[in-house]
Design an enzyme around this catalytic site. Sequence first.
Site, PDB file in Angstrom:
ATOM      1  N   ARG A  42      -3.625  -1.793 -11.061  1.00  0.00           N
ATOM      2  CA  ARG A  42      -2.905  -2.735 -10.222  1.00  0.00           C
ATOM      3  C   ARG A  42      -3.215  -4.136 -10.704  1.00  0.00           C
ATOM      4  NH1 ARG A  42      -5.855  -0.814  -5.034  1.00  0.00           N
ATOM      5  NH2 ARG A  42      -7.360  -0.633  -6.724  1.00  0.00           N
ATOM      6  N   GLU A  43      -2.197  -4.966 -10.782  1.00  0.00           N
ATOM      7  CA  GLU A  43      -2.436  -6.347 -11.158  1.00  0.00           C
ATOM      8  C   GLU A  43      -3.327  -6.985 -10.095  1.00  0.00           C
ATOM      9  OE1 GLU A  43       1.095  -8.533 -12.078  1.00  0.00           O
ATOM     10  OE2 GLU A  43       1.788  -6.946 -13.415  1.00  0.00           O
ATOM     11  N   ASN A  79       3.963   6.370  -8.944  1.00  0.00           N
ATOM     12  CA  ASN A  79       4.561   5.094  -8.559  1.00  0.00           C
ATOM     13  C   ASN A  79       5.764   5.287  -7.648  1.00  0.00           C
ATOM     14  OD1 ASN A  79       2.694   3.475  -9.701  1.00  0.00           O
ATOM     15  ND2 ASN A  79       3.943   2.788 -11.424  1.00  0.00           N
ATOM     16  N   GLY A 118       7.895  -5.221  -5.347  1.00  0.00           N
ATOM     17  CA  GLY A 118       8.390  -5.859  -6.556  1.00  0.00           C
ATOM     18  C   GLY A 118       7.411  -5.616  -7.672  1.00  0.00           C
ATOM     19  N   CYS A 161       6.234  -2.818 -12.266  1.00  0.00           N
ATOM     20  CA  CYS A 161       6.068  -1.362 -12.355  1.00  0.00           C
ATOM     21  C   CYS A 161       6.911  -0.605 -11.343  1.00  0.00           C
ATOM     22  CB  CYS A 161       4.604  -1.002 -12.190  1.00  0.00           C
ATOM     23  SG  CYS A 161       3.634  -1.526 -13.597  1.00  0.00           S
TER      24      CYS A 161
HETATM   25  C1  UDX Z   1       1.580  -0.648  -9.237  1.00  0.00           C
HETATM   26  C2  UDX Z   1       0.733   0.596  -8.905  1.00  0.00           C
HETATM   27  O1  UDX Z   1       0.028   0.384  -7.684  1.00  0.00           O
HETATM   28  C3  UDX Z   1      -0.229   0.892 -10.036  1.00  0.00           C
HETATM   29  O2  UDX Z   1      -0.946   2.072  -9.741  1.00  0.00           O
HETATM   30  C4  UDX Z   1       0.589   1.061 -11.306  1.00  0.00           C
HETATM   31  O3  UDX Z   1      -0.208   1.359 -12.398  1.00  0.00           O
HETATM   32  C5  UDX Z   1       1.403  -0.177 -11.580  1.00  0.00           C
HETATM   33  O4  UDX Z   1       2.224  -0.450 -10.477  1.00  0.00           O
HETATM   34  P1  UDX Z   1       1.247  -3.294  -9.155  1.00  0.00           P
HETATM   35  O5  UDX Z   1       2.567  -3.431  -9.822  1.00  0.00           O
HETATM   36  O6  UDX Z   1       0.141  -4.158  -9.635  1.00  0.00           O
HETATM   37  O7  UDX Z   1       0.707  -1.776  -9.279  1.00  0.00           O
HETATM   38  O8  UDX Z   1       1.501  -3.597  -7.610  1.00  0.00           O
HETATM   39  P2  UDX Z   1       1.119  -2.909  -6.227  1.00  0.00           P
HETATM   40  O9  UDX Z   1      -0.188  -3.394  -5.753  1.00  0.00           O
HETATM   41  O10 UDX Z   1       1.329  -1.448  -6.287  1.00  0.00           O
HETATM   42  O11 UDX Z   1       2.249  -3.560  -5.302  1.00  0.00           O
HETATM   43  C6  UDX Z   1       3.634  -3.369  -5.616  1.00  0.00           C
HETATM   44  C7  UDX Z   1       4.536  -4.084  -4.642  1.00  0.00           C
HETATM   45  O12 UDX Z   1       4.583  -3.401  -3.411  1.00  0.00           O
HETATM   46  C8  UDX Z   1       4.156  -5.519  -4.301  1.00  0.00           C
HETATM   47  O13 UDX Z   1       5.332  -6.300  -4.332  1.00  0.00           O
HETATM   48  C9  UDX Z   1       3.592  -5.435  -2.902  1.00  0.00           C
HETATM   49  O14 UDX Z   1       3.763  -6.623  -2.196  1.00  0.00           O
HETATM   50  C10 UDX Z   1       4.425  -4.303  -2.335  1.00  0.00           C
HETATM   51  N1  UDX Z   1       3.760  -3.569  -1.243  1.00  0.00           N
HETATM   52  C11 UDX Z   1       2.607  -2.861  -1.466  1.00  0.00           C
HETATM   53  C12 UDX Z   1       4.343  -3.538   0.023  1.00  0.00           C
HETATM   54  O15 UDX Z   1       5.396  -4.153   0.260  1.00  0.00           O
HETATM   55  N2  UDX Z   1       3.749  -2.811   1.018  1.00  0.00           N
HETATM   56  C13 UDX Z   1       2.608  -2.102   0.815  1.00  0.00           C
HETATM   57  O16 UDX Z   1       2.152  -1.452   1.761  1.00  0.00           O
HETATM   58  C14 UDX Z   1       2.011  -2.136  -0.464  1.00  0.00           C
END
Ligand code: UDX
Length: 452
Positions: free
Chosen positions: A159-160, A231, A280, A283
């Site tokens: 995760r970023e 994902n 967003g 990924c």
């Molecule tokens: C994601 C996966 O979590 C990770 O395992 C994979 O390797 C790459 O993609 P990342 O893109 O860093 O990681 O973001 P993540 O923390 O998963 O959040 C994704 C999006 O979902 C964000 O825009 C966040 O705001 C949104 N989100 C997350 C929600 O709207 N609600 C939630 O409950 C969780």
Amino acid sequence: ESCILRISVIGCGYVGLVTGACFAEIGHQVTCTDNDDSKIVTLRAGKLPIYEPHLDALVARNISEGRLHFTSNAGEAVRSSEAVFICVGTPPLDNGDADLSAIDNVARMIATEGGGPKLVVEKSTVPAQTGQELKRALDVYSRKSGTNFTVASNPEFLREGTAVNDFLHPDRIVIGVDEPAAAKKLREIYAPILDKKFHCPAHDGKCPDSPPPAFVVTTVNSAELIKHASNSFLALKISFANSLADMCDQLGADVQEVTAAVGMDPRIGPQFLQAGLGFGGFCLPKDVQAFIRLAERVGIDFTLLKAVEQVNKQRIDLLFAKARKALWVLKGKKIALLGLAFKPNTDDIRFSPAIDAARRFLAEGANLHAYDPQAMEKTRKLLPEISFARNPYDLVNDADAAIIATEWDEFKHLDWKRVHNEMARPLVIDARNVLNPAEMKSLGFEYYSFGR
Ligand code: UDX
């Protein structure tokens, strides 16, 4: 007794840099390469082309201790190593398919310049069966030398914002192999992480007491699917929570109370049920899209995932509708946008819901101002029409509405009384459900959120 391996990493984006730096950190000799020369120049000068907590320190230390190297000569990087990790981008094409041309280019380069048998590991997120194509390309283009390449899949779950910790303390390491020797080599590479025996940078050198990661060995095809399935399922949870929030809005329930209790069932789990503006980043949206396309290609109608995507797109419409209802006319109104990054603790604005929202307000002729603790520089290049503020209080000065689009901690802890005084109209649309509705109302705000 862990052994040091020579590893090359192709692609110095988020995944490649974290992978390279962390492999060096656990003791391996790592050479990273990228076909963007300017990136290599930046990295050699000790600077990072991206923002990721802990990564700068990790890169600097491993360069200076001689375990981490950067070169723009990809052939040289590959020749110097026994295992090659492919970490190039697989961005979406217009039709939603993953663009695999970078992987194909790398395959030909390894085949012709690799200089001997190697383990070739795909870390980039790719649709199932890419490993087979990779193996075929390697064999075809190396036919003159007759070199034997082994292909493995090793999806990342980084995760970023917490990528370094996710790499060094994962809950599972997934390895897709079609021959046992490849699994053995990958186990050697990951041994310090599996045994929790390395100098842990985030915990004063000692690894935390958490249980060691599972080492999951599957076929290459399954490993590729595991990544897309993970994902997509996370995205599904978010869209579920968002539809639930819409129900709560209509029925007078509170979505956070509902998801908190629902998530206590270990079969469901509490995470990724936060309703708001939707998912967003680089990924989730592209992986959901690519998974839908993959399903179509093999004749499966994955309706469920199409709905996940559709629900997510509607979040922006919904925010816009709430803003329009509250503000009546948007043209000429000063809108203060709090947050631009796709999530907190990153400067990444790729496929950011906040940016989508910004575009909608600009298109409507709103006078759009924005503040984000990290992502303003990148946004300025993309959307120069926005006026950027130095801090949240300057931002909301004389504003007709404030919209929270990214759940930065900083926004939770603002002096909201002061914000109230600064605004022309004390109207807050909390599109990430970060504030307490009762408190906001008692401060005198017109306050809207999602599903509460
Ligand atoms: C994601 C996966 O979590 C990770 O395992 C994979 O390797 C790459 O993609 P990342 O893109 O860093 O990681 O973001 P993540 O923390 O998963 O959040 C994704 C999006 O979902 C964000 O825009 C966040 O705001 C949104 N989100 C997350 C929600 O709207 N609600 C939630 O409950 C969780």
